[in-house]
Design a protein around this motif. Structure first.
Motif, PDB file in Angstrom:
ATOM      1  N   LEU A  41       0.798  -1.226   0.000  1.00 14.06           N
ATOM      2  CA  LEU A  41       0.000   0.000   0.000  1.00 14.06           C
ATOM      3  C   LEU A  41       0.834   1.281   0.000  1.00 14.06           C
ATOM      4  N   PRO A  42       1.968   1.333   0.706  1.00 14.65           N
ATOM      5  CA  PRO A  42       2.764   2.570   0.637  1.00 14.65           C
ATOM      6  C   PRO A  42       3.258   2.901  -0.769  1.00 14.65           C
ATOM      7  N   GLN A  43       3.255   1.915  -1.669  1.00 11.77           N
ATOM      8  CA  GLN A  43       3.713   2.126  -3.049  1.00 11.77           C
ATOM      9  C   GLN A  43       2.562   2.285  -4.042  1.00 11.77           C
ATOM     10  N   LEU A  44       1.331   2.359  -3.546  1.00  8.99           N
ATOM     11  CA  LEU A  44       0.171   2.305  -4.439  1.00  8.99           C
ATOM     12  C   LEU A  44       0.162   3.452  -5.443  1.00  8.99           C
ATOM     13  N   GLU A  45       0.497   4.641  -4.996  1.00  6.13           N
ATOM     14  CA  GLU A  45       0.434   5.781  -5.912  1.00  6.13           C
ATOM     15  C   GLU A  45       1.428   5.637  -7.058  1.00  6.13           C
ATOM     16  N   THR A  46       2.498   4.902  -6.833  1.00  9.01           N
ATOM     17  CA  THR A  46       3.469   4.633  -7.895  1.00  9.01           C
ATOM     18  C   THR A  46       3.061   3.430  -8.734  1.00  9.01           C
ATOM     19  N   ASP A  47       2.518   2.408  -8.074  1.00 11.04           N
ATOM     20  CA  ASP A  47       2.200   1.154  -8.764  1.00 11.04           C
ATOM     21  C   ASP A  47       0.983   1.265  -9.686  1.00 11.04           C
ATOM     22  N   TYR A  48      -0.006   2.061  -9.307  1.00 12.86           N
ATOM     23  CA  TYR A  48      -1.258   2.105 -10.072  1.00 12.86           C
ATOM     24  C   TYR A  48      -1.128   3.124 -11.208  1.00 12.86           C
ATOM     25  N   THR A  49      -1.158   2.647 -12.441  1.00 17.31           N
ATOM     26  CA  THR A  49      -0.894   3.521 -13.595  1.00 17.31           C
ATOM     27  C   THR A  49      -2.005   3.491 -14.651  1.00 17.31           C
ATOM     28  N   TRP A  50      -3.195   2.994 -14.299  1.00 18.30           N
ATOM     29  CA  TRP A  50      -4.284   2.869 -15.277  1.00 18.30           C
ATOM     30  C   TRP A  50      -4.640   4.228 -15.870  1.00 18.30           C
ATOM     31  N   SER A  51      -4.781   4.270 -17.198  1.00 20.19           N
ATOM     32  CA  SER A  51      -5.093   5.520 -17.892  1.00 20.19           C
ATOM     33  C   SER A  51      -6.591   5.764 -17.967  1.00 20.19           C
ATOM     34  N   ILE A  52      -6.972   7.015 -17.849  1.00 18.79           N
ATOM     35  CA  ILE A  52      -8.364   7.423 -18.020  1.00 18.79           C
ATOM     36  C   ILE A  52      -8.609   7.673 -19.508  1.00 18.79           C
ATOM     37  N   PRO A  53      -9.640   7.058 -20.085  1.00 21.00           N
ATOM     38  CA  PRO A  53      -9.876   7.222 -21.523  1.00 21.00           C
ATOM     39  C   PRO A  53     -10.232   8.660 -21.900  1.00 21.00           C
ATOM     40  N   GLN A  54      -9.950   9.011 -23.137  1.00 22.50           N
ATOM     41  CA  GLN A  54     -10.210  10.370 -23.607  1.00 22.50           C
ATOM     42  C   GLN A  54     -11.680  10.747 -23.513  1.00 22.50           C
ATOM     43  N   SER A  55     -12.556   9.767 -23.629  1.00 25.93           N
ATOM     44  CA  SER A  55     -13.995  10.050 -23.593  1.00 25.93           C
ATOM     45  C   SER A  55     -14.437  10.622 -22.249  1.00 25.93           C
ATOM     46  N   PHE A  56     -13.590  10.534 -21.226  1.00 24.60           N
ATOM     47  CA  PHE A  56     -13.963  11.038 -19.908  1.00 24.60           C
ATOM     48  C   PHE A  56     -13.552  12.495 -19.716  1.00 24.60           C
ATOM     49  N   GLU A  57     -12.925  13.094 -20.732  1.00 21.66           N
ATOM     50  CA  GLU A  57     -12.543  14.494 -20.611  1.00 21.66           C
ATOM     51  C   GLU A  57     -13.759  15.389 -20.476  1.00 21.66           C
ATOM     52  N   GLU A  58     -14.909  14.933 -20.995  1.00 24.77           N
ATOM     53  CA  GLU A  58     -16.125  15.734 -20.869  1.00 24.77           C
ATOM     54  C   GLU A  58     -16.556  15.883 -19.410  1.00 24.77           C
ATOM     55  N   TYR A  59     -16.074  14.987 -18.548  1.00 28.42           N
ATOM     56  CA  TYR A  59     -16.374  15.073 -17.118  1.00 28.42           C
ATOM     57  C   TYR A  59     -15.256  15.780 -16.353  1.00 28.42           C
ATOM     58  N   GLY A  60     -14.238  16.228 -17.076  1.00 28.16           N
ATOM     59  CA  GLY A  60     -13.137  16.936 -16.439  1.00 28.16           C
ATOM     60  C   GLY A  60     -12.015  16.045 -15.965  1.00 28.16           C
ATOM     61  N   PHE A  61     -11.984  14.792 -16.437  1.00 24.58           N
ATOM     62  CA  PHE A  61     -10.947  13.864 -16.000  1.00 24.58           C
ATOM     63  C   PHE A  61     -10.054  13.465 -17.167  1.00 24.58           C
ATOM     64  N   ARG A  62      -8.765  13.460 -16.901  1.00 24.31           N
ATOM     65  CA  ARG A  62      -7.806  13.028 -17.895  1.00 24.31           C
ATOM     66  C   ARG A  62      -6.549  12.546 -17.177  1.00 24.31           C
ATOM     67  N   GLY A  63      -5.667  11.906 -17.934  1.00 25.52           N
ATOM     68  CA  GLY A  63      -4.413  11.464 -17.340  1.00 25.52           C
ATOM     69  C   GLY A  63      -4.459  10.015 -16.902  1.00 25.52           C
ATOM     70  N   ARG A  64      -3.689   9.702 -15.871  1.00 21.95           N
ATOM     71  CA  ARG A  64      -3.565   8.333 -15.418  1.00 21.95           C
ATOM     72  C   ARG A  64      -3.161   8.328 -13.939  1.00 21.95           C
ATOM     73  N   GLY A  65      -3.168   7.132 -13.361  1.00 22.54           N
ATOM     74  CA  GLY A  65      -2.639   7.003 -12.017  1.00 22.54           C
ATOM     75  C   GLY A  65      -3.686   6.878 -10.934  1.00 22.54           C
ATOM     76  N   TYR A  66      -3.199   6.696  -9.728  1.00 21.85           N
ATOM     77  CA  TYR A  66      -4.044   6.401  -8.573  1.00 21.85           C
ATOM     78  C   TYR A  66      -5.007   7.535  -8.245  1.00 21.85           C
ATOM     79  N   GLU A  67      -4.487   8.728  -8.031  1.00 17.33           N
ATOM     80  CA  GLU A  67      -5.327   9.820  -7.551  1.00 17.33           C
ATOM     81  C   GLU A  67      -6.414  10.181  -8.564  1.00 17.33           C
ATOM     82  N   ALA A  68      -6.053  10.239  -9.841  1.00 25.28           N
ATOM     83  CA  ALA A  68      -7.026  10.595 -10.879  1.00 25.28           C
ATOM     84  C   ALA A  68      -8.150   9.571 -10.958  1.00 25.28           C
ATOM     85  N   ASN A  69      -7.803   8.287 -10.892  1.00 25.73           N
ATOM     86  CA  ASN A  69      -8.825   7.242 -10.984  1.00 25.73           C
ATOM     87  C   ASN A  69      -9.682   7.162  -9.725  1.00 25.73           C
TER      88      ASN A  69
END
Length: 245
Positions: free
Chosen positions: A23-51
């Motif tokens: 768990l202390p490494q979660l922010e580094t380990d989790y790299t899932w990308s947010i699809p472009q179609s979600f930009e309409e909701y104000g979300f883009r990029g990848r990683g733990y905090e964004a998801n």
């Protein structure tokens, strides 16, 4: 030999040991990308905090919208964000009906899809169960010393490391096939008990970790995201250990 297990029979010690380290490494380990179609909701990029923020934002949207809006959210969550594109529209409608009627028994079939919807309906109560998570649950028990663990059900996957339909990866390894684990004493869950036992196990682990200062802000989704993020690493580690036996 028993063929089913209850939550009380799941030894959470291996999972606690894994999460304390991971768990202390979660922010580094989790790299899932947010699809472009979600930009309409104000979300883009990848990683733990964004998801994580996306999940809780969609949870608010789910409870604010009507049935038509929920069907659209379900499609985006399962297909665009989750990458499961094979569901027909009527299948997603059926999952929403289950959820809205507060179903208490969750089948094995479709769990990789409906658990994604549940994870945004109530992210503090439900977690995603997919092919990667299932592999991590088995690998962790093996790595952290469970000679006779609980055999959570595999879900079909497309990853050559965790397992695919071409005979590659963890789920196809002679040591880790379901029948092989059952043969050496692992306890197989009833299909309709699999998802609930998974949730119960995560909650028991969370309750244990919350007693430690560094994990007092732990969220249920943190556990699931760690299982997802580290599935390939855990699969390789377990397979390497098996080859050394």
């Amino acid at each position: 030999m028993p063929t089913s297990a209850s939550q009380s029979e799941v030894n959470i010690a291996p999972f606690c040991a894994y999460f304390q380290a991971a768990l202390p490494q979660l922010e580094t380990d989790y790299t899932w990308s947010i699809p472009q179609s979600f930009e309409e909701y104000g979300f883009r990029g990848r990683g733990y905090e964004a998801n994580k923020q996306l999940k809780y934002h969609f949870s608010r949207l789910w409870h604010e919208t009507d049935r038509e809006g929920r069907e659209e959210l379900a499609r985006k969550i399962v297909s665009d964000w989750g990458g499961v594109r094979a569901n027909r529209p009527e299948t997603l409608v059926r999952y929403i009906d289950w959820i809205e009627h507060e179903r208490s028994v969750w089948p094995k079939q479709g769990v990789a899809s409906y658990s994604k919807i549940l994870s945004i309906v109530a992210p503090d109560k439900f977690a995603i169960y997919d092919a990667r998570v299932a592999v991590s649950l088995i690998a962790i028990q093996y790595i952290f010393g469970s000679s006779r663990g609980v055999l959570f059900h595999y879900v079909p996957g497309r990853n050559k490391t965790t397992g695919d339909n071409k005979g590659r990866g963890f789920t196809n390894h002679p040591r880790f096939k379901s029948r092989a684990l059952k043969h050496v004493g692992w306890t197989r869950l009833r299909p309709n008990a699999n998802y609930q036992t998974y949730l119960d196990t995560l909650n028991r682990v969370a309750n244990q970790l919350w007693q430690q200062t560094q994990f007092q802000d732990l969220l249920l989704c943190d556990l699931e995201m760690s299982l997802f993020a580290n599935a390939e690493r855990l699969a390789l580690r377990a397979m390497n250990l098996a080859e050394q036996d």
